[in-house]
Design a protein around this motif. Structure first.
Motif, PDB file in Angstrom:
ATOM      1  N   GLN A  30      12.582  11.388 -13.557  1.00 58.96           N
ATOM      2  CA  GLN A  30      12.063  11.864 -12.205  1.00 58.96           C
ATOM      3  C   GLN A  30      12.287  10.547 -11.322  1.00 58.96           C
ATOM      4  OE1 GLN A  30      12.753  15.161 -12.746  1.00 58.96           O
ATOM      5  NE2 GLN A  30      12.115  15.251 -14.736  1.00 58.96           N
ATOM      6  N   VAL A  31      13.257  11.157 -10.652  1.00 55.15           N
ATOM      7  CA  VAL A  31      13.141  10.283  -9.191  1.00 55.15           C
ATOM      8  C   VAL A  31      13.154  10.790  -7.778  1.00 55.15           C
ATOM      9  CG1 VAL A  31      14.545   8.727 -10.966  1.00 55.15           C
ATOM     10  CG2 VAL A  31      16.284  10.158  -9.076  1.00 55.15           C
ATOM     11  N   ALA A  32      13.138   9.987  -6.850  1.00 60.58           N
ATOM     12  CA  ALA A  32      13.642  10.038  -5.339  1.00 60.58           C
ATOM     13  C   ALA A  32      14.296  11.625  -4.732  1.00 60.58           C
ATOM     14  CB  ALA A  32      12.602   9.407  -4.282  1.00 60.58           C
ATOM     15  N   ASP A  33      15.256  10.900  -5.217  1.00 56.30           N
ATOM     16  CA  ASP A  33      16.585  12.146  -5.216  1.00 56.30           C
ATOM     17  C   ASP A  33      16.359  13.201  -4.768  1.00 56.30           C
ATOM     18  OD1 ASP A  33      17.178   9.263  -6.395  1.00 56.30           O
ATOM     19  OD2 ASP A  33      19.531   9.892  -5.827  1.00 56.30           O
ATOM     20  N   HIS A  34      15.670  13.829  -5.650  1.00 57.46           N
ATOM     21  CA  HIS A  34      15.493  15.432  -6.451  1.00 57.46           C
ATOM     22  C   HIS A  34      14.607  15.990  -6.121  1.00 57.46           C
ATOM     23  CE1 HIS A  34      19.721  14.210  -8.094  1.00 57.46           C
ATOM     24  NE2 HIS A  34      18.221  13.768  -9.308  1.00 57.46           N
ATOM     25  N   HIS A  35      13.429  14.883  -5.395  1.00 52.39           N
ATOM     26  CA  HIS A  35      12.087  15.504  -5.778  1.00 52.39           C
ATOM     27  C   HIS A  35      11.295  15.388  -3.895  1.00 52.39           C
ATOM     28  CE1 HIS A  35      11.893  16.831  -9.318  1.00 52.39           C
ATOM     29  NE2 HIS A  35      12.484  15.980  -9.812  1.00 52.39           N
ATOM     30  N   PRO A  36      10.483  15.416  -3.128  1.00 50.45           N
ATOM     31  CA  PRO A  36       9.042  15.623  -2.933  1.00 50.45           C
ATOM     32  C   PRO A  36       8.348  14.140  -2.658  1.00 50.45           C
ATOM     33  CG  PRO A  36       8.834  17.863  -2.561  1.00 50.45           C
ATOM     34  CD  PRO A  36      10.263  17.202  -3.518  1.00 50.45           C
ATOM     35  N   SER A  37       8.105  13.382  -2.345  1.00 48.63           N
ATOM     36  CA  SER A  37       7.750  12.239  -2.579  1.00 48.63           C
ATOM     37  C   SER A  37       6.132  12.602  -2.609  1.00 48.63           C
ATOM     38  CB  SER A  37       7.597  11.606  -1.029  1.00 48.63           C
ATOM     39  OG  SER A  37       6.720  10.059  -1.019  1.00 48.63           O
ATOM     40  N   LYS A  38       6.050  11.513  -3.859  1.00 49.21           N
ATOM     41  CA  LYS A  38       4.389  11.687  -4.422  1.00 49.21           C
ATOM     42  C   LYS A  38       3.752  11.764  -2.969  1.00 49.21           C
ATOM     43  CE  LYS A  38       5.134   8.562  -8.099  1.00 49.21           C
ATOM     44  NZ  LYS A  38       5.639   7.304  -8.594  1.00 49.21           N
ATOM     45  N   PRO A  39       2.253  12.573  -3.408  1.00 48.84           N
ATOM     46  CA  PRO A  39       1.568  12.792  -4.213  1.00 48.84           C
ATOM     47  C   PRO A  39       2.012  14.390  -4.295  1.00 48.84           C
ATOM     48  CG  PRO A  39       0.507  13.160  -2.702  1.00 48.84           C
ATOM     49  CD  PRO A  39       1.578  11.992  -2.228  1.00 48.84           C
ATOM     50  N   GLY A  44       0.636  -1.236   0.032  1.00 47.98           N
ATOM     51  CA  GLY A  44       0.112   0.408  -0.021  1.00 47.98           C
ATOM     52  C   GLY A  44       0.603   1.514  -0.327  1.00 47.98           C
ATOM     53  N   ILE A  45       2.155   1.042   0.356  1.00 45.29           N
ATOM     54  CA  ILE A  45       2.910   2.598   0.436  1.00 45.29           C
ATOM     55  C   ILE A  45       3.887   2.299  -1.179  1.00 45.29           C
ATOM     56  CG2 ILE A  45       2.510   2.954   2.832  1.00 45.29           C
ATOM     57  CD1 ILE A  45       5.288   0.960   1.233  1.00 45.29           C
ATOM     58  N   VAL A  46       4.436   1.085  -1.672  1.00 43.41           N
ATOM     59  CA  VAL A  46       4.517   1.058  -2.632  1.00 43.41           C
ATOM     60  C   VAL A  46       4.598   2.425  -4.045  1.00 43.41           C
ATOM     61  CG1 VAL A  46       5.082   0.011  -4.842  1.00 43.41           C
ATOM     62  CG2 VAL A  46       4.860  -1.168  -3.416  1.00 43.41           C
ATOM     63  N   GLY A  47       5.559   3.448  -4.122  1.00 40.73           N
ATOM     64  CA  GLY A  47       5.472   4.548  -5.052  1.00 40.73           C
ATOM     65  C   GLY A  47       5.628   6.042  -4.198  1.00 40.73           C
ATOM     66  N   LEU A  48       5.644   5.871  -3.105  1.00 43.34           N
ATOM     67  CA  LEU A  48       6.464   6.680  -1.750  1.00 43.34           C
ATOM     68  C   LEU A  48       7.638   6.733  -1.742  1.00 43.34           C
ATOM     69  CD1 LEU A  48       3.716   7.109   1.268  1.00 43.34           C
ATOM     70  CD2 LEU A  48       3.901   8.278  -0.848  1.00 43.34           C
ATOM     71  N   SER A  49       9.030   7.964  -1.467  1.00 41.55           N
ATOM     72  CA  SER A  49       9.940   8.067  -0.959  1.00 41.55           C
ATOM     73  C   SER A  49       9.891   6.924  -0.272  1.00 41.55           C
ATOM     74  CB  SER A  49      10.433   9.691  -1.191  1.00 41.55           C
ATOM     75  OG  SER A  49      10.176   9.829  -2.692  1.00 41.55           O
ATOM     76  N   LEU A  50      11.860   6.197  -0.307  1.00 38.75           N
ATOM     77  CA  LEU A  50      11.525   5.173   1.031  1.00 38.75           C
ATOM     78  C   LEU A  50      11.096   6.053   1.787  1.00 38.75           C
ATOM     79  CD1 LEU A  50      11.965   2.642   1.585  1.00 38.75           C
ATOM     80  CD2 LEU A  50      14.662   2.798   1.063  1.00 38.75           C
ATOM     81  N   ASP A  51      11.841   7.074   2.252  1.00 37.69           N
ATOM     82  CA  ASP A  51      11.442   7.187   3.530  1.00 37.69           C
ATOM     83  C   ASP A  51      10.688   7.843   3.912  1.00 37.69           C
ATOM     84  OD1 ASP A  51      12.098   9.741   2.089  1.00 37.69           O
ATOM     85  OD2 ASP A  51      13.109  11.429   3.599  1.00 37.69           O
ATOM     86  N   VAL A  52       9.595   8.086   3.863  1.00 37.32           N
ATOM     87  CA  VAL A  52       8.792   8.750   3.964  1.00 37.32           C
ATOM     88  C   VAL A  52       7.654   7.072   4.025  1.00 37.32           C
ATOM     89  CG1 VAL A  52       6.253   9.652   3.203  1.00 37.32           C
ATOM     90  CG2 VAL A  52       8.242  10.691   2.246  1.00 37.32           C
ATOM     91  N   ALA A  53       7.899   6.098   2.939  1.00 39.29           N
ATOM     92  CA  ALA A  53       7.151   4.958   3.319  1.00 39.29           C
ATOM     93  C   ALA A  53       7.384   4.459   4.695  1.00 39.29           C
ATOM     94  CB  ALA A  53       7.742   4.010   1.976  1.00 39.29           C
ATOM     95  N   ILE A  54       8.241   4.344   4.796  1.00 38.10           N
ATOM     96  CA  ILE A  54       9.104   3.204   6.584  1.00 38.10           C
ATOM     97  C   ILE A  54       8.287   4.080   7.245  1.00 38.10           C
ATOM     98  CG2 ILE A  54      10.724   2.797   8.079  1.00 38.10           C
ATOM     99  CD1 ILE A  54      12.205   2.021   5.658  1.00 38.10           C
TER     100      ILE A  54
END
Length: 224
Positions: free
Chosen positions: A140-149, A45-55
């Motif tokens: 576009q990757v998680a390194d350079h942006h806030p997490s989705k959404p 259910g958390i797939v798609g979020l940046s990893l730090d936000v997901a955890i």
């Protein structure tokens, strides 16, 4: 002059099925800290979020230092799975994905992009493993942006491609993708084969059940 349009893809759960390694790596991250892992449905259910936000979503009561260690354990486990099994086994393309990408890329008016919660390193390895380098004009990757959404990824993708929101569409399997597209003023196509159930995709303009339906969905939305 041909009007350009941008088609942006999510990766995990949309182009590739990496759930086995996601589940295994998340369980390893929790186990390394002596914590019980959440159930399968919660992890997917958390797939798609940046990893730090997901955890943080999965373990809000754990301390920041512990969660930071879990991020690193997850990354190490995931990379090990890919190294030992190979990309084709670790993160196989969904049926029809490659053919759909190739069809769209051959249209002179269509540009392809990626917006993913993966890291730059993770996406590079995936594209290399599936021989997809050069397929996307914007990545576009998680390194350079806030997490989705948050819409930052899509705003950057449109800027790089030189298109406006009305000439772009996001394709993804999660509500985070749909919400991100809405926040960026873009249309959205949901795919039913991914990690969120169909009810989570209610904000999509169209939901498709197979890649063979993608061309028609893009045409319906963008007119190309």
């Amino acid at each position: 002059m041909t009007e350009l349009a941008l088609v942006v893809f999510d990766v995990d759960g949309t182009l590739v099925d990496s759930q086995a390694d996601i589940l295994s790596s998340m369980r390893a991250a929790f186990a390394a800290e002596g914590e019980a892992a959440p159930p399968r449905e919660a992890i997917l259910g958390i797939v798609g979020l940046s990893l730090d936000v997901a955890i943080a979503e999965l373990a809000p009561k754990l301390g920041v230092a512990m969660r930071d260690r879990m991020v690193e354990t997850y990354k190490s486990s995931y990379m090990n799975h890919r190294r030992t099994k190979g990309t084709a086994v670790s993160s196989p393309l969904y049926p029809g994905a490659r053919a759909a990408l190739e069809r769209l890329s051959k249209r002179e008016e269509t540009l392809l992009g990626v917006a993913t919660g993966k890291s730059r390193r993770g996406l590079d390895k995936l594209l290399e493993g599936h021989d997809l380098n050069g397929m996307f004009v914007t990545e576009q990757v998680a390194d350079h942006h806030p997490s989705k959404p948050h819409p930052s990824m899509l705003e950057a993708a449109m800027h790089e491609a030189g298109v406006v929101p009305g000439a772009a569409v996001m394709i993804g399997d999660t509500r985070f993708d749909m919400d991100m597209a809405r926040a960026a003023g873009m249309a959205a196509i949901g795919v039913s084969w991914g990690y969120h159930d169909r009810s989570s995709l209610r904000d999509a303009d169209i939901v498709i059940d197979r890649f063979d339906d993608l061309d028609a969905a893009v045409k319906d939305i963008l007119g190309i």
